[in-house]
Design a protein around this motif. Structure first.
Motif, PDB file in Angstrom:
ATOM      1  N   GLY A  96       0.840  -1.201   0.000  1.00 46.30           N
ATOM      2  CA  GLY A  96       0.000   0.000   0.000  1.00 46.30           C
ATOM      3  C   GLY A  96       0.873   1.248   0.000  1.00 46.30           C
ATOM      4  O   GLY A  96       2.044   1.203   0.389  1.00 46.30           O
ATOM      5  N   ASP A  97       0.277   2.349  -0.419  1.00 52.11           N
ATOM      6  CA  ASP A  97       1.033   3.604  -0.461  1.00 52.11           C
ATOM      7  C   ASP A  97       1.340   4.116   0.945  1.00 52.11           C
ATOM      8  O   ASP A  97       0.498   4.054   1.847  1.00 52.11           O
ATOM      9  N   ASP A  98       2.546   4.606   1.117  1.00 51.51           N
ATOM     10  CA  ASP A  98       2.941   5.367   2.294  1.00 51.51           C
ATOM     11  C   ASP A  98       3.329   6.760   1.836  1.00 51.51           C
ATOM     12  O   ASP A  98       3.589   6.982   0.648  1.00 51.51           O
ATOM     13  N   GLN A  99       3.379   7.675   2.796  1.00 49.40           N
ATOM     14  CA  GLN A  99       4.003   8.959   2.468  1.00 49.40           C
ATOM     15  C   GLN A  99       5.476   8.848   2.846  1.00 49.40           C
ATOM     16  O   GLN A  99       5.808   8.645   4.015  1.00 49.40           O
ATOM     17  N   TRP A 100       6.341   8.964   1.860  1.00 53.27           N
ATOM     18  CA  TRP A 100       7.779   8.829   2.091  1.00 53.27           C
ATOM     19  C   TRP A 100       8.397  10.205   2.256  1.00 53.27           C
ATOM     20  O   TRP A 100       8.090  11.122   1.491  1.00 53.27           O
TER      21      TRP A 100
END
Lengths: 214, 237
Positions: A185-189
């Motif tokens: 899933g997408d994370d905020q990097w």
């Protein structure tokens, strides 16, 4: 008459004095406790954990556009490269010696040095070797054979004087043994980079889960 | 001389007696922070969690509560604790309460921060002695958590503890294939172990350490951590 009443009066006075002292001490004790609730309600878990990164608001790109483009390209490649040394060889014989082989260790160490700034490379290399020791033979761990980092949305790049900060939504993808891909899933990097010897290197990497859940 | 010594001793004794009595009077008259122990029905808490979390589907969420979308994990955990009978607390600096749907204006808050914030709920439970904590081994199939207890997760990527779920006790995992990873719950630890239900990505009957089990980056995996918060119904606060 007056002489007889003096000891009695002294006794009462002593008792009253004692009452005042005792109650004052007790009240003072409660007062101290009341103004210091943190000491009464201590939370031993406060501040524990792998960090304290929080979701950041997207920002406008800052710095020369040509450098922003280069930083974006480098970021995506470096986020793939930082995980790549964990790729398992498909060859069974190579896989068996993957963790303990000194040659494999040297190759991994060089890969880590390509991705991270000099000041972090040796620490990251040690962490990687430790994780490999821990999980390579762990039956609950599924190895992967290839990986790629995918950017879903750039949320801002700031470049100045050989340093950069990148904010993006994205995820890692891992190739399974049967060549299918697991898509995280997408994370905020939140990535800090430093220009070292003419190449952008990772200085710090943190990720905040966009939904809080796995 | 002797009589003066006797009188002095008597006065000292009377002062000590008075101090003791005075202190006792103050202590007895001062209300303490203690409240009656709350009843906690673990089965009810777990049943609520299971009923209102469907795998990868938000249709089971309880419409009586505010829905916080993909950051609903702690709101959901609080709902389960409430279903188990945990009493709300509105006084002192340590509070935990929910007041129905939020009002029209943004300042019309309907819940305490501890109702829907991971670190705030943890702090409330631990500080009020409503919960005791322990660290399970991340790769273990079972944990000390009983049904109705709480798992608090650190995903190991620099965010710290950022997620919570409700423990369902131990058993056979739900028959479900996770679309993100392409893995069945049953592929983990032979399909049996401690289970959880959660919101955000809604899950029910999932392995308690699903995030750990499906993490492929070994560096991240090594940094992951979970805390079990065991609900303590005998707590005085």
């Amino acid at each position: 008459m007056a002489e007889e009443s003096t000891p009695w009066r002294n006794g009462v006075a002593s008792l009253i004095a004692g009452l005042v002292i005792g109650s004052s001490a007790a009240i003072a004790g409660f007062a101290v406790a009341a103004v210091g609730p943190d000491s009464l309600f201590a939370d031993p878990l406060a501040g524990k954990g792998s960090g304290s990164a929080i979701f950041l608001e997207p920002m406008k790109d800052q710095g020369p556009q040509s450098e922003v483009v280069l930083v974006k390209k480098a970021t995506q490649a470096l986020l793939t490269a930082r995980v790549a040394p964990q790729r398992f060889p498909r060859d069974k014989k190579l896989a068996d010696s993957f963790v303990r082989s000194s040659l494999a260790r040297e190759v991994r160490s060089a890969s880590v040095a390509d991705a991270w700034v000099k000041s972090k490379a040796s620490k990251k290399s040690l962490e990687l070797e430790s994780a490999l020791e821990q999980f390579a033979n762990d039956p609950t761990y599924l190895p992967f054979y290839d990986n790629r980092f995918v950017v879903s949305r750039w949320q801002g790049v700031s470049v100045q004087d050989g340093e950069a900060f990148v904010l993006l939504l994205g995820h890692q993808e891992y190739q399974n043994e049967d060549r299918s891909w697991q898509v995280d899933g997408d994370d905020q990097w939140q990535i800090s980079l430093v220009l070292e010897d003419g190449a952008w290197k990772l200085s710090s990497v943190a990720a905040v889960a966009t939904g809080g859940a796995r | 001389m002797i009589s003066k010594l006797i009188e002095m001793s008597r006065n000292v004794a009377l002062i000590l007696l008075g101090a003791t009595v005075g202190a006792l009077i103050v202590v007895q008259a001062t209300p303490t922070a203690s409240f009656a122990a709350f009843p906690f029905n673990r089965a009810n808490a777990a049943a609520y969690a299971s009923k209102h979390a469907c795998n990868n589907n938000e249709r089971c969420r309880n419409a009586s509560y505010v829905d916080l979308g993909d950051v609903d994990c702690t709101n959901f955990v609080s709902q389960a604790l409430r279903a188990g009978g945990m009493t709300m607390k509105r006084t002192t600096s340590l509070v935990w309460w929910y007041d129905g749907m939020p009002g029209f204006f943004p300042w019309e808050t309907n819940r305490s921060r501890s109702w829907s914030g991971v670190s705030d709920l943890r702090s409330f439970l631990i500080s009020t002695d409503r919960g005791n904590y322990s660290y399970p081994l991340m790769s273990a199939s079972t944990t000390p958590a009983a049904a109705g207890d709480i798992y608090m997760y650190d995903w190991g990527k620099g965010e710290g503890y950022s997620h919570m779920s409700v423990a369902l006790g131990s058993g056979t995992f739900a028959s479900y294939k996770d679309p993100k990873t392409g893995r069945f719950y049953s592929s983990v630890t032979s399909g049996y172990g401690s289970m959880m239900a959660q919101h955000s990505t809604d899950r029910d009957g999932a392995p308690w350490n699903w995030g750990f089990q499906t993490e492929r980056d070994m560096g991240v995996r090594a940094n992951m951590d979970t805390i079990v918060i065991r609900i303590n119904p005998g707590a005085a606060n």
